[in-house]
Design a protein around this motif. Structure first.
Motif, PDB file in Angstrom:
ATOM      1  N   LEU A   5       0.834  -1.203   0.000  1.00  0.00           N
ATOM      2  CA  LEU A   5       0.000   0.000   0.000  1.00  0.00           C
ATOM      3  C   LEU A   5       0.867   1.251   0.000  1.00  0.00           C
ATOM      4  O   LEU A   5       0.579   2.218  -0.717  1.00  0.00           O
ATOM      5  CB  LEU A   5      -0.928  -0.010   1.212  1.00  0.00           C
ATOM      6  N   GLU A   6       1.936   1.245   0.777  1.00  0.00           N
ATOM      7  CA  GLU A   6       2.823   2.405   0.833  1.00  0.00           C
ATOM      8  C   GLU A   6       3.400   2.710  -0.551  1.00  0.00           C
ATOM      9  O   GLU A   6       3.451   3.868  -0.982  1.00  0.00           O
ATOM     10  CB  GLU A   6       3.958   2.151   1.829  1.00  0.00           C
ATOM     11  N   ASN A   7       3.827   1.675  -1.250  1.00  0.00           N
ATOM     12  CA  ASN A   7       4.428   1.882  -2.570  1.00  0.00           C
ATOM     13  C   ASN A   7       3.398   2.324  -3.591  1.00  0.00           C
ATOM     14  O   ASN A   7       3.665   3.192  -4.441  1.00  0.00           O
ATOM     15  CB  ASN A   7       5.131   0.608  -3.036  1.00  0.00           C
ATOM     16  N   LEU A   8       2.204   1.746  -3.536  1.00  0.00           N
ATOM     17  CA  LEU A   8       1.147   2.130  -4.463  1.00  0.00           C
ATOM     18  C   LEU A   8       0.787   3.608  -4.305  1.00  0.00           C
ATOM     19  O   LEU A   8       0.604   4.330  -5.293  1.00  0.00           O
ATOM     20  CB  LEU A   8      -0.092   1.258  -4.247  1.00  0.00           C
ATOM     21  N   LEU A   9       0.690   4.064  -3.057  1.00  0.00           N
ATOM     22  CA  LEU A   9       0.373   5.468  -2.805  1.00  0.00           C
ATOM     23  C   LEU A   9       1.512   6.372  -3.255  1.00  0.00           C
ATOM     24  O   LEU A   9       1.281   7.438  -3.851  1.00  0.00           O
ATOM     25  CB  LEU A   9       0.074   5.688  -1.327  1.00  0.00           C
ATOM     26  N   HIS A  10       2.746   5.958  -2.986  1.00  0.00           N
ATOM     27  CA  HIS A  10       3.909   6.761  -3.394  1.00  0.00           C
ATOM     28  C   HIS A  10       3.953   6.909  -4.920  1.00  0.00           C
ATOM     29  O   HIS A  10       4.159   8.019  -5.441  1.00  0.00           O
ATOM     30  CB  HIS A  10       5.192   6.113  -2.893  1.00  0.00           C
ATOM     31  N   GLN A  11       3.762   5.811  -5.626  1.00  0.00           N
ATOM     32  CA  GLN A  11       3.789   5.865  -7.087  1.00  0.00           C
ATOM     33  C   GLN A  11       2.642   6.719  -7.622  1.00  0.00           C
ATOM     34  O   GLN A  11       2.812   7.483  -8.577  1.00  0.00           O
ATOM     35  CB  GLN A  11       3.702   4.446  -7.646  1.00  0.00           C
ATOM     36  N   SER A  12       1.477   6.583  -7.017  1.00  0.00           N
ATOM     37  CA  SER A  12       0.308   7.359  -7.454  1.00  0.00           C
ATOM     38  C   SER A  12       0.559   8.851  -7.288  1.00  0.00           C
ATOM     39  O   SER A  12       0.317   9.646  -8.213  1.00  0.00           O
ATOM     40  CB  SER A  12      -0.933   6.943  -6.662  1.00  0.00           C
ATOM     41  N   ILE A  13       1.038   9.262  -6.123  1.00  0.00           N
ATOM     42  CA  ILE A  13       1.277  10.677  -5.854  1.00  0.00           C
ATOM     43  C   ILE A  13       2.372  11.224  -6.772  1.00  0.00           C
ATOM     44  O   ILE A  13       2.280  12.352  -7.269  1.00  0.00           O
ATOM     45  CB  ILE A  13       1.634  10.875  -4.370  1.00  0.00           C
ATOM     46  N   THR A  14       3.397  10.414  -7.021  1.00  0.00           N
ATOM     47  CA  THR A  14       4.463  10.840  -7.926  1.00  0.00           C
ATOM     48  C   THR A  14       3.921  11.127  -9.320  1.00  0.00           C
ATOM     49  O   THR A  14       4.214  12.171  -9.920  1.00  0.00           O
ATOM     50  CB  THR A  14       5.557   9.763  -8.007  1.00  0.00           C
ATOM     51  N   LEU A  15       3.116  10.213  -9.849  1.00  0.00           N
ATOM     52  CA  LEU A  15       2.569  10.391 -11.195  1.00  0.00           C
ATOM     53  C   LEU A  15       1.581  11.551 -11.244  1.00  0.00           C
ATOM     54  O   LEU A  15       1.578  12.333 -12.203  1.00  0.00           O
ATOM     55  CB  LEU A  15       1.889   9.098 -11.653  1.00  0.00           C
ATOM     56  N   ILE A  16       0.730  11.675 -10.233  1.00  0.00           N
ATOM     57  CA  ILE A  16      -0.230  12.788 -10.205  1.00  0.00           C
ATOM     58  C   ILE A  16       0.511  14.125 -10.194  1.00  0.00           C
ATOM     59  O   ILE A  16       0.099  15.089 -10.844  1.00  0.00           O
ATOM     60  CB  ILE A  16      -1.166  12.664  -8.980  1.00  0.00           C
ATOM     61  N   GLY A  17       1.637  14.173  -9.475  1.00  0.00           N
ATOM     62  CA  GLY A  17       2.400  15.405  -9.396  1.00  0.00           C
ATOM     63  C   GLY A  17       3.094  15.777 -10.696  1.00  0.00           C
ATOM     64  O   GLY A  17       3.114  16.950 -11.086  1.00  0.00           O
ATOM     65  N   CYS A  18       3.665  14.782 -11.390  1.00  0.00           N
ATOM     66  CA  CYS A  18       4.521  15.109 -12.534  1.00  0.00           C
ATOM     67  C   CYS A  18       3.843  14.994 -13.897  1.00  0.00           C
ATOM     68  O   CYS A  18       4.401  15.465 -14.896  1.00  0.00           O
ATOM     69  CB  CYS A  18       5.776  14.241 -12.525  1.00  0.00           C
ATOM     70  N   MET A  19       2.649  14.398 -13.986  1.00  0.00           N
ATOM     71  CA  MET A  19       2.048  14.228 -15.305  1.00  0.00           C
ATOM     72  C   MET A  19       1.753  15.549 -16.015  1.00  0.00           C
ATOM     73  O   MET A  19       1.909  15.631 -17.242  1.00  0.00           O
ATOM     74  CB  MET A  19       0.801  13.345 -15.247  1.00  0.00           C
ATOM     75  N   PRO A  20       1.313  16.617 -15.322  1.00  0.00           N
ATOM     76  CA  PRO A  20       1.159  17.890 -16.044  1.00  0.00           C
ATOM     77  C   PRO A  20       2.460  18.358 -16.701  1.00  0.00           C
ATOM     78  O   PRO A  20       2.446  18.899 -17.814  1.00  0.00           O
ATOM     79  CB  PRO A  20       0.705  18.855 -14.950  1.00  0.00           C
ATOM     80  N   THR A  21       3.598  18.151 -16.035  1.00  0.00           N
ATOM     81  CA  THR A  21       4.889  18.514 -16.609  1.00  0.00           C
ATOM     82  C   THR A  21       5.192  17.645 -17.822  1.00  0.00           C
ATOM     83  O   THR A  21       5.711  18.136 -18.839  1.00  0.00           O
ATOM     84  CB  THR A  21       5.996  18.371 -15.556  1.00  0.00           C
ATOM     85  N   MET A  22       4.890  16.367 -17.736  1.00  0.00           N
ATOM     86  CA  MET A  22       5.051  15.480 -18.886  1.00  0.00           C
ATOM     87  C   MET A  22       4.267  16.000 -20.089  1.00  0.00           C
ATOM     88  O   MET A  22       4.762  16.043 -21.217  1.00  0.00           O
ATOM     89  CB  MET A  22       4.533  14.068 -18.555  1.00  0.00           C
ATOM     90  N   MET A  23       3.017  16.391 -19.830  1.00  0.00           N
ATOM     91  CA  MET A  23       2.142  16.844 -20.910  1.00  0.00           C
ATOM     92  C   MET A  23       2.695  18.085 -21.596  1.00  0.00           C
ATOM     93  O   MET A  23       2.784  18.141 -22.830  1.00  0.00           O
ATOM     94  CB  MET A  23       0.737  17.132 -20.365  1.00  0.00           C
TER      95      MET A  23
END
Length: 456
Positions: free
Chosen positions: A170-188
């Protein structure tokens, strides 16, 4: 450099035509067979409702109720995030003039409304993850004419920068989720700039994230050359992100994410699957089609205020005599909502002031006319009493246009908004469902004997 092994285009076309003929000669499935065998195509019941495929605490999409005999009774639409009606969140956003998308991300991921301290800390965490890993875009520098494909590659590329990409804790799933939510606008935004340089032959510009910006402000600041935007513009984009954040576990992209998650695969593969599903024009690209259809209607209807003239042109669109020939009035109709789509209701109300302020009143008023006139035309042309309402795409494309956002980013913005929902459903699937999704398909092939090569 010339590829000496390349097949000439004309010969390649002839080869593919031959292969297509071979395929069509040996493959056909009659849609009537599906009806006869009770196959629920598209995982839809005969009454159009979705097949019950799972349980969720994340989101509820309500557009009808059923009576004791099982008949569908249309009701005004409601969209519920973790028990909270989205209209209440929108009201709070305007009553206290707050950006609320980050609050919705917390709500979808954790199931509760954050208090002030939690929300402020969470915003800081998301801001810390907006920057991509050092050298990331250098290793992902191949541009794409479609930003969705580039974003998909970027998400998959993040796997290589994760010290523990396969862990399903669960800890890793949340960490990965927050990382992607944070950086996807920059990716776009970065993917869009690379597309501009290579395919549009325009200059690139990259802006660093500004401290204190919410997601909507971050997008506008890094997207626009001068980094300038108004509070009203950012607020409207924030509301768009809120309204697209989730739509139940059964929508195409979320279900795709859950299917991949059910196999035990990693977060990056599951989210990439969601992006791939959302890219399809039947799912994420409808607002672009609405905008193109709107331009066509405005060009061919002489008097935009004449209901009879508008009505006649909409009728011609349904009859495939006008528009793109699809017979579809884009922005009208929904699989669940019957009387109203609550997201469309919000966007219609909140977009009006900006439309009149920026000189888009003609476009706005025409969309209102389409919403008002189309249901009766559907009933007349299709001979159906099933209610048809406008959906969220009717006004979302116009809003992006008013914000000066390129059509290239309409669906990618949808992906950024929907990412929290995908992550919430993935975590739920991994932690609680714990069973691979495996529906059945009935084989229709005819038994044939294997023939040696010399006998064929």
């Amino acid at each position: 450099m010339t590829n000496l092994n390349a097949v000439p285009a004309e010969r390649e076309h002839e080869n593919m035509q031959t292969l297509c003929e071979e395929y069509l000669a040996n493959n056909y499935i009659d849609p009537e067979t599906s009806e006869r065998l009770g196959v629920k195509r598209g995982l839809r019941n005969p009454d159009g409702t979705g097949v019950l495929a799972g349980l969720t605490n994340v989101c509820d999409v309500v557009g009808y109720r059923k009576d004791q005999e099982g008949h569908i009774i249309p009701i005004p639409g409601r969209l519920i995030y973790r028990g909270v009606n989205i209209t209440e969140i929108v009201e709070e956003a305007y009553r206290n003039d707050r950006f609320v998308f980050e609050e919705v991300i917390w709500l979808l991921l954790f199931g509760s409304l954050p208090n002030k301290r939690q929300l402020e800390g969470f915003r800081d965490i998301l801001a810390e993850h907006r920057a991509l890993p050092e050298g990331f875009m250098d290793t992902m520098n191949a541009p794409s004419p479609n930003i969705m494909n580039k974003m998909q590659r970027c998400v998959l590329g993040m796997y290589s920068y994760d010290d523990d990409p396969e862990s399903l804790s669960l800890e890793n799933l949340l960490h990965q989720s927050i990382t992607l939510i944070g950086c996807m606008p920059t990716m776009m935004v970065n993917a869009y700039q690379m597309k501009r340089r290579v395919y549009d032959k325009q200059s690139m510009f990259f802006h660093l994230p500004q401290p204190g910006h919410c997601t909507a402000e971050h997008i506008l600041s890094t997207y626009r050359p001068d980094q300038k935007f108004t509070h009203e513009e950012a607020k409207l984009l924030d509301i768009c992100l809120l309204l697209h954040a989730d739509h139940g576990g059964g929508n195409c992209s979320t279900f795709a994410t859950r299917v991949v998650s059910s196999s035990g695969s990693d977060t990056y593969s599951a989210i990439a699957a969601g992006i791939g599903a959302l890219k399809g024009p039947k799912h994420g690209g409808a607002n672009l089609q609405v905008n193109r259809q709107l331009k066509d209607i405005l060009a061919h209807v002489e008097n935009h205020d004449d209901d009879d003239e508008v009505r006649e042109y909409l009728r011609r669109i349904l009859r495939r005599q006008a528009g793109d020939g699809s017979g579809l009035i884009y922005g009208m109709g929904h699989a669940v909502y019957t009387i109203s789509d609550p997201r469309e209701v919000v966007l219609k109300e909140r977009a009006r002031h900006l439309a009149y302020e920026k000189g888009f009143e003609d476009e706005y008023n025409m969309l209102c006319s389409i919403e008002r006139l189309a249901p009766a035309i559907f009933a007349e042309e299709k001979g159906s009493s099933k209610p048809v309402c406008a959906n969220v795409d009717l006004f979302s494309g116009l809003i992006y246009q008013m914000l000066g956002i390129s059509e290239d980013l309409y669906t990618p913005l949808f992906a950024i908004a929907r990412l929290p929902g995908w992550c919430a459903h993935r975590i739920e699937e991994v932690v609680f469902a714990n069973r691979i999704i495996r529906p059945a398909y009935k084989y229709l092939g005819v038994r044939q004997r294997y023939k040696p090569l010399e006998e064929r």
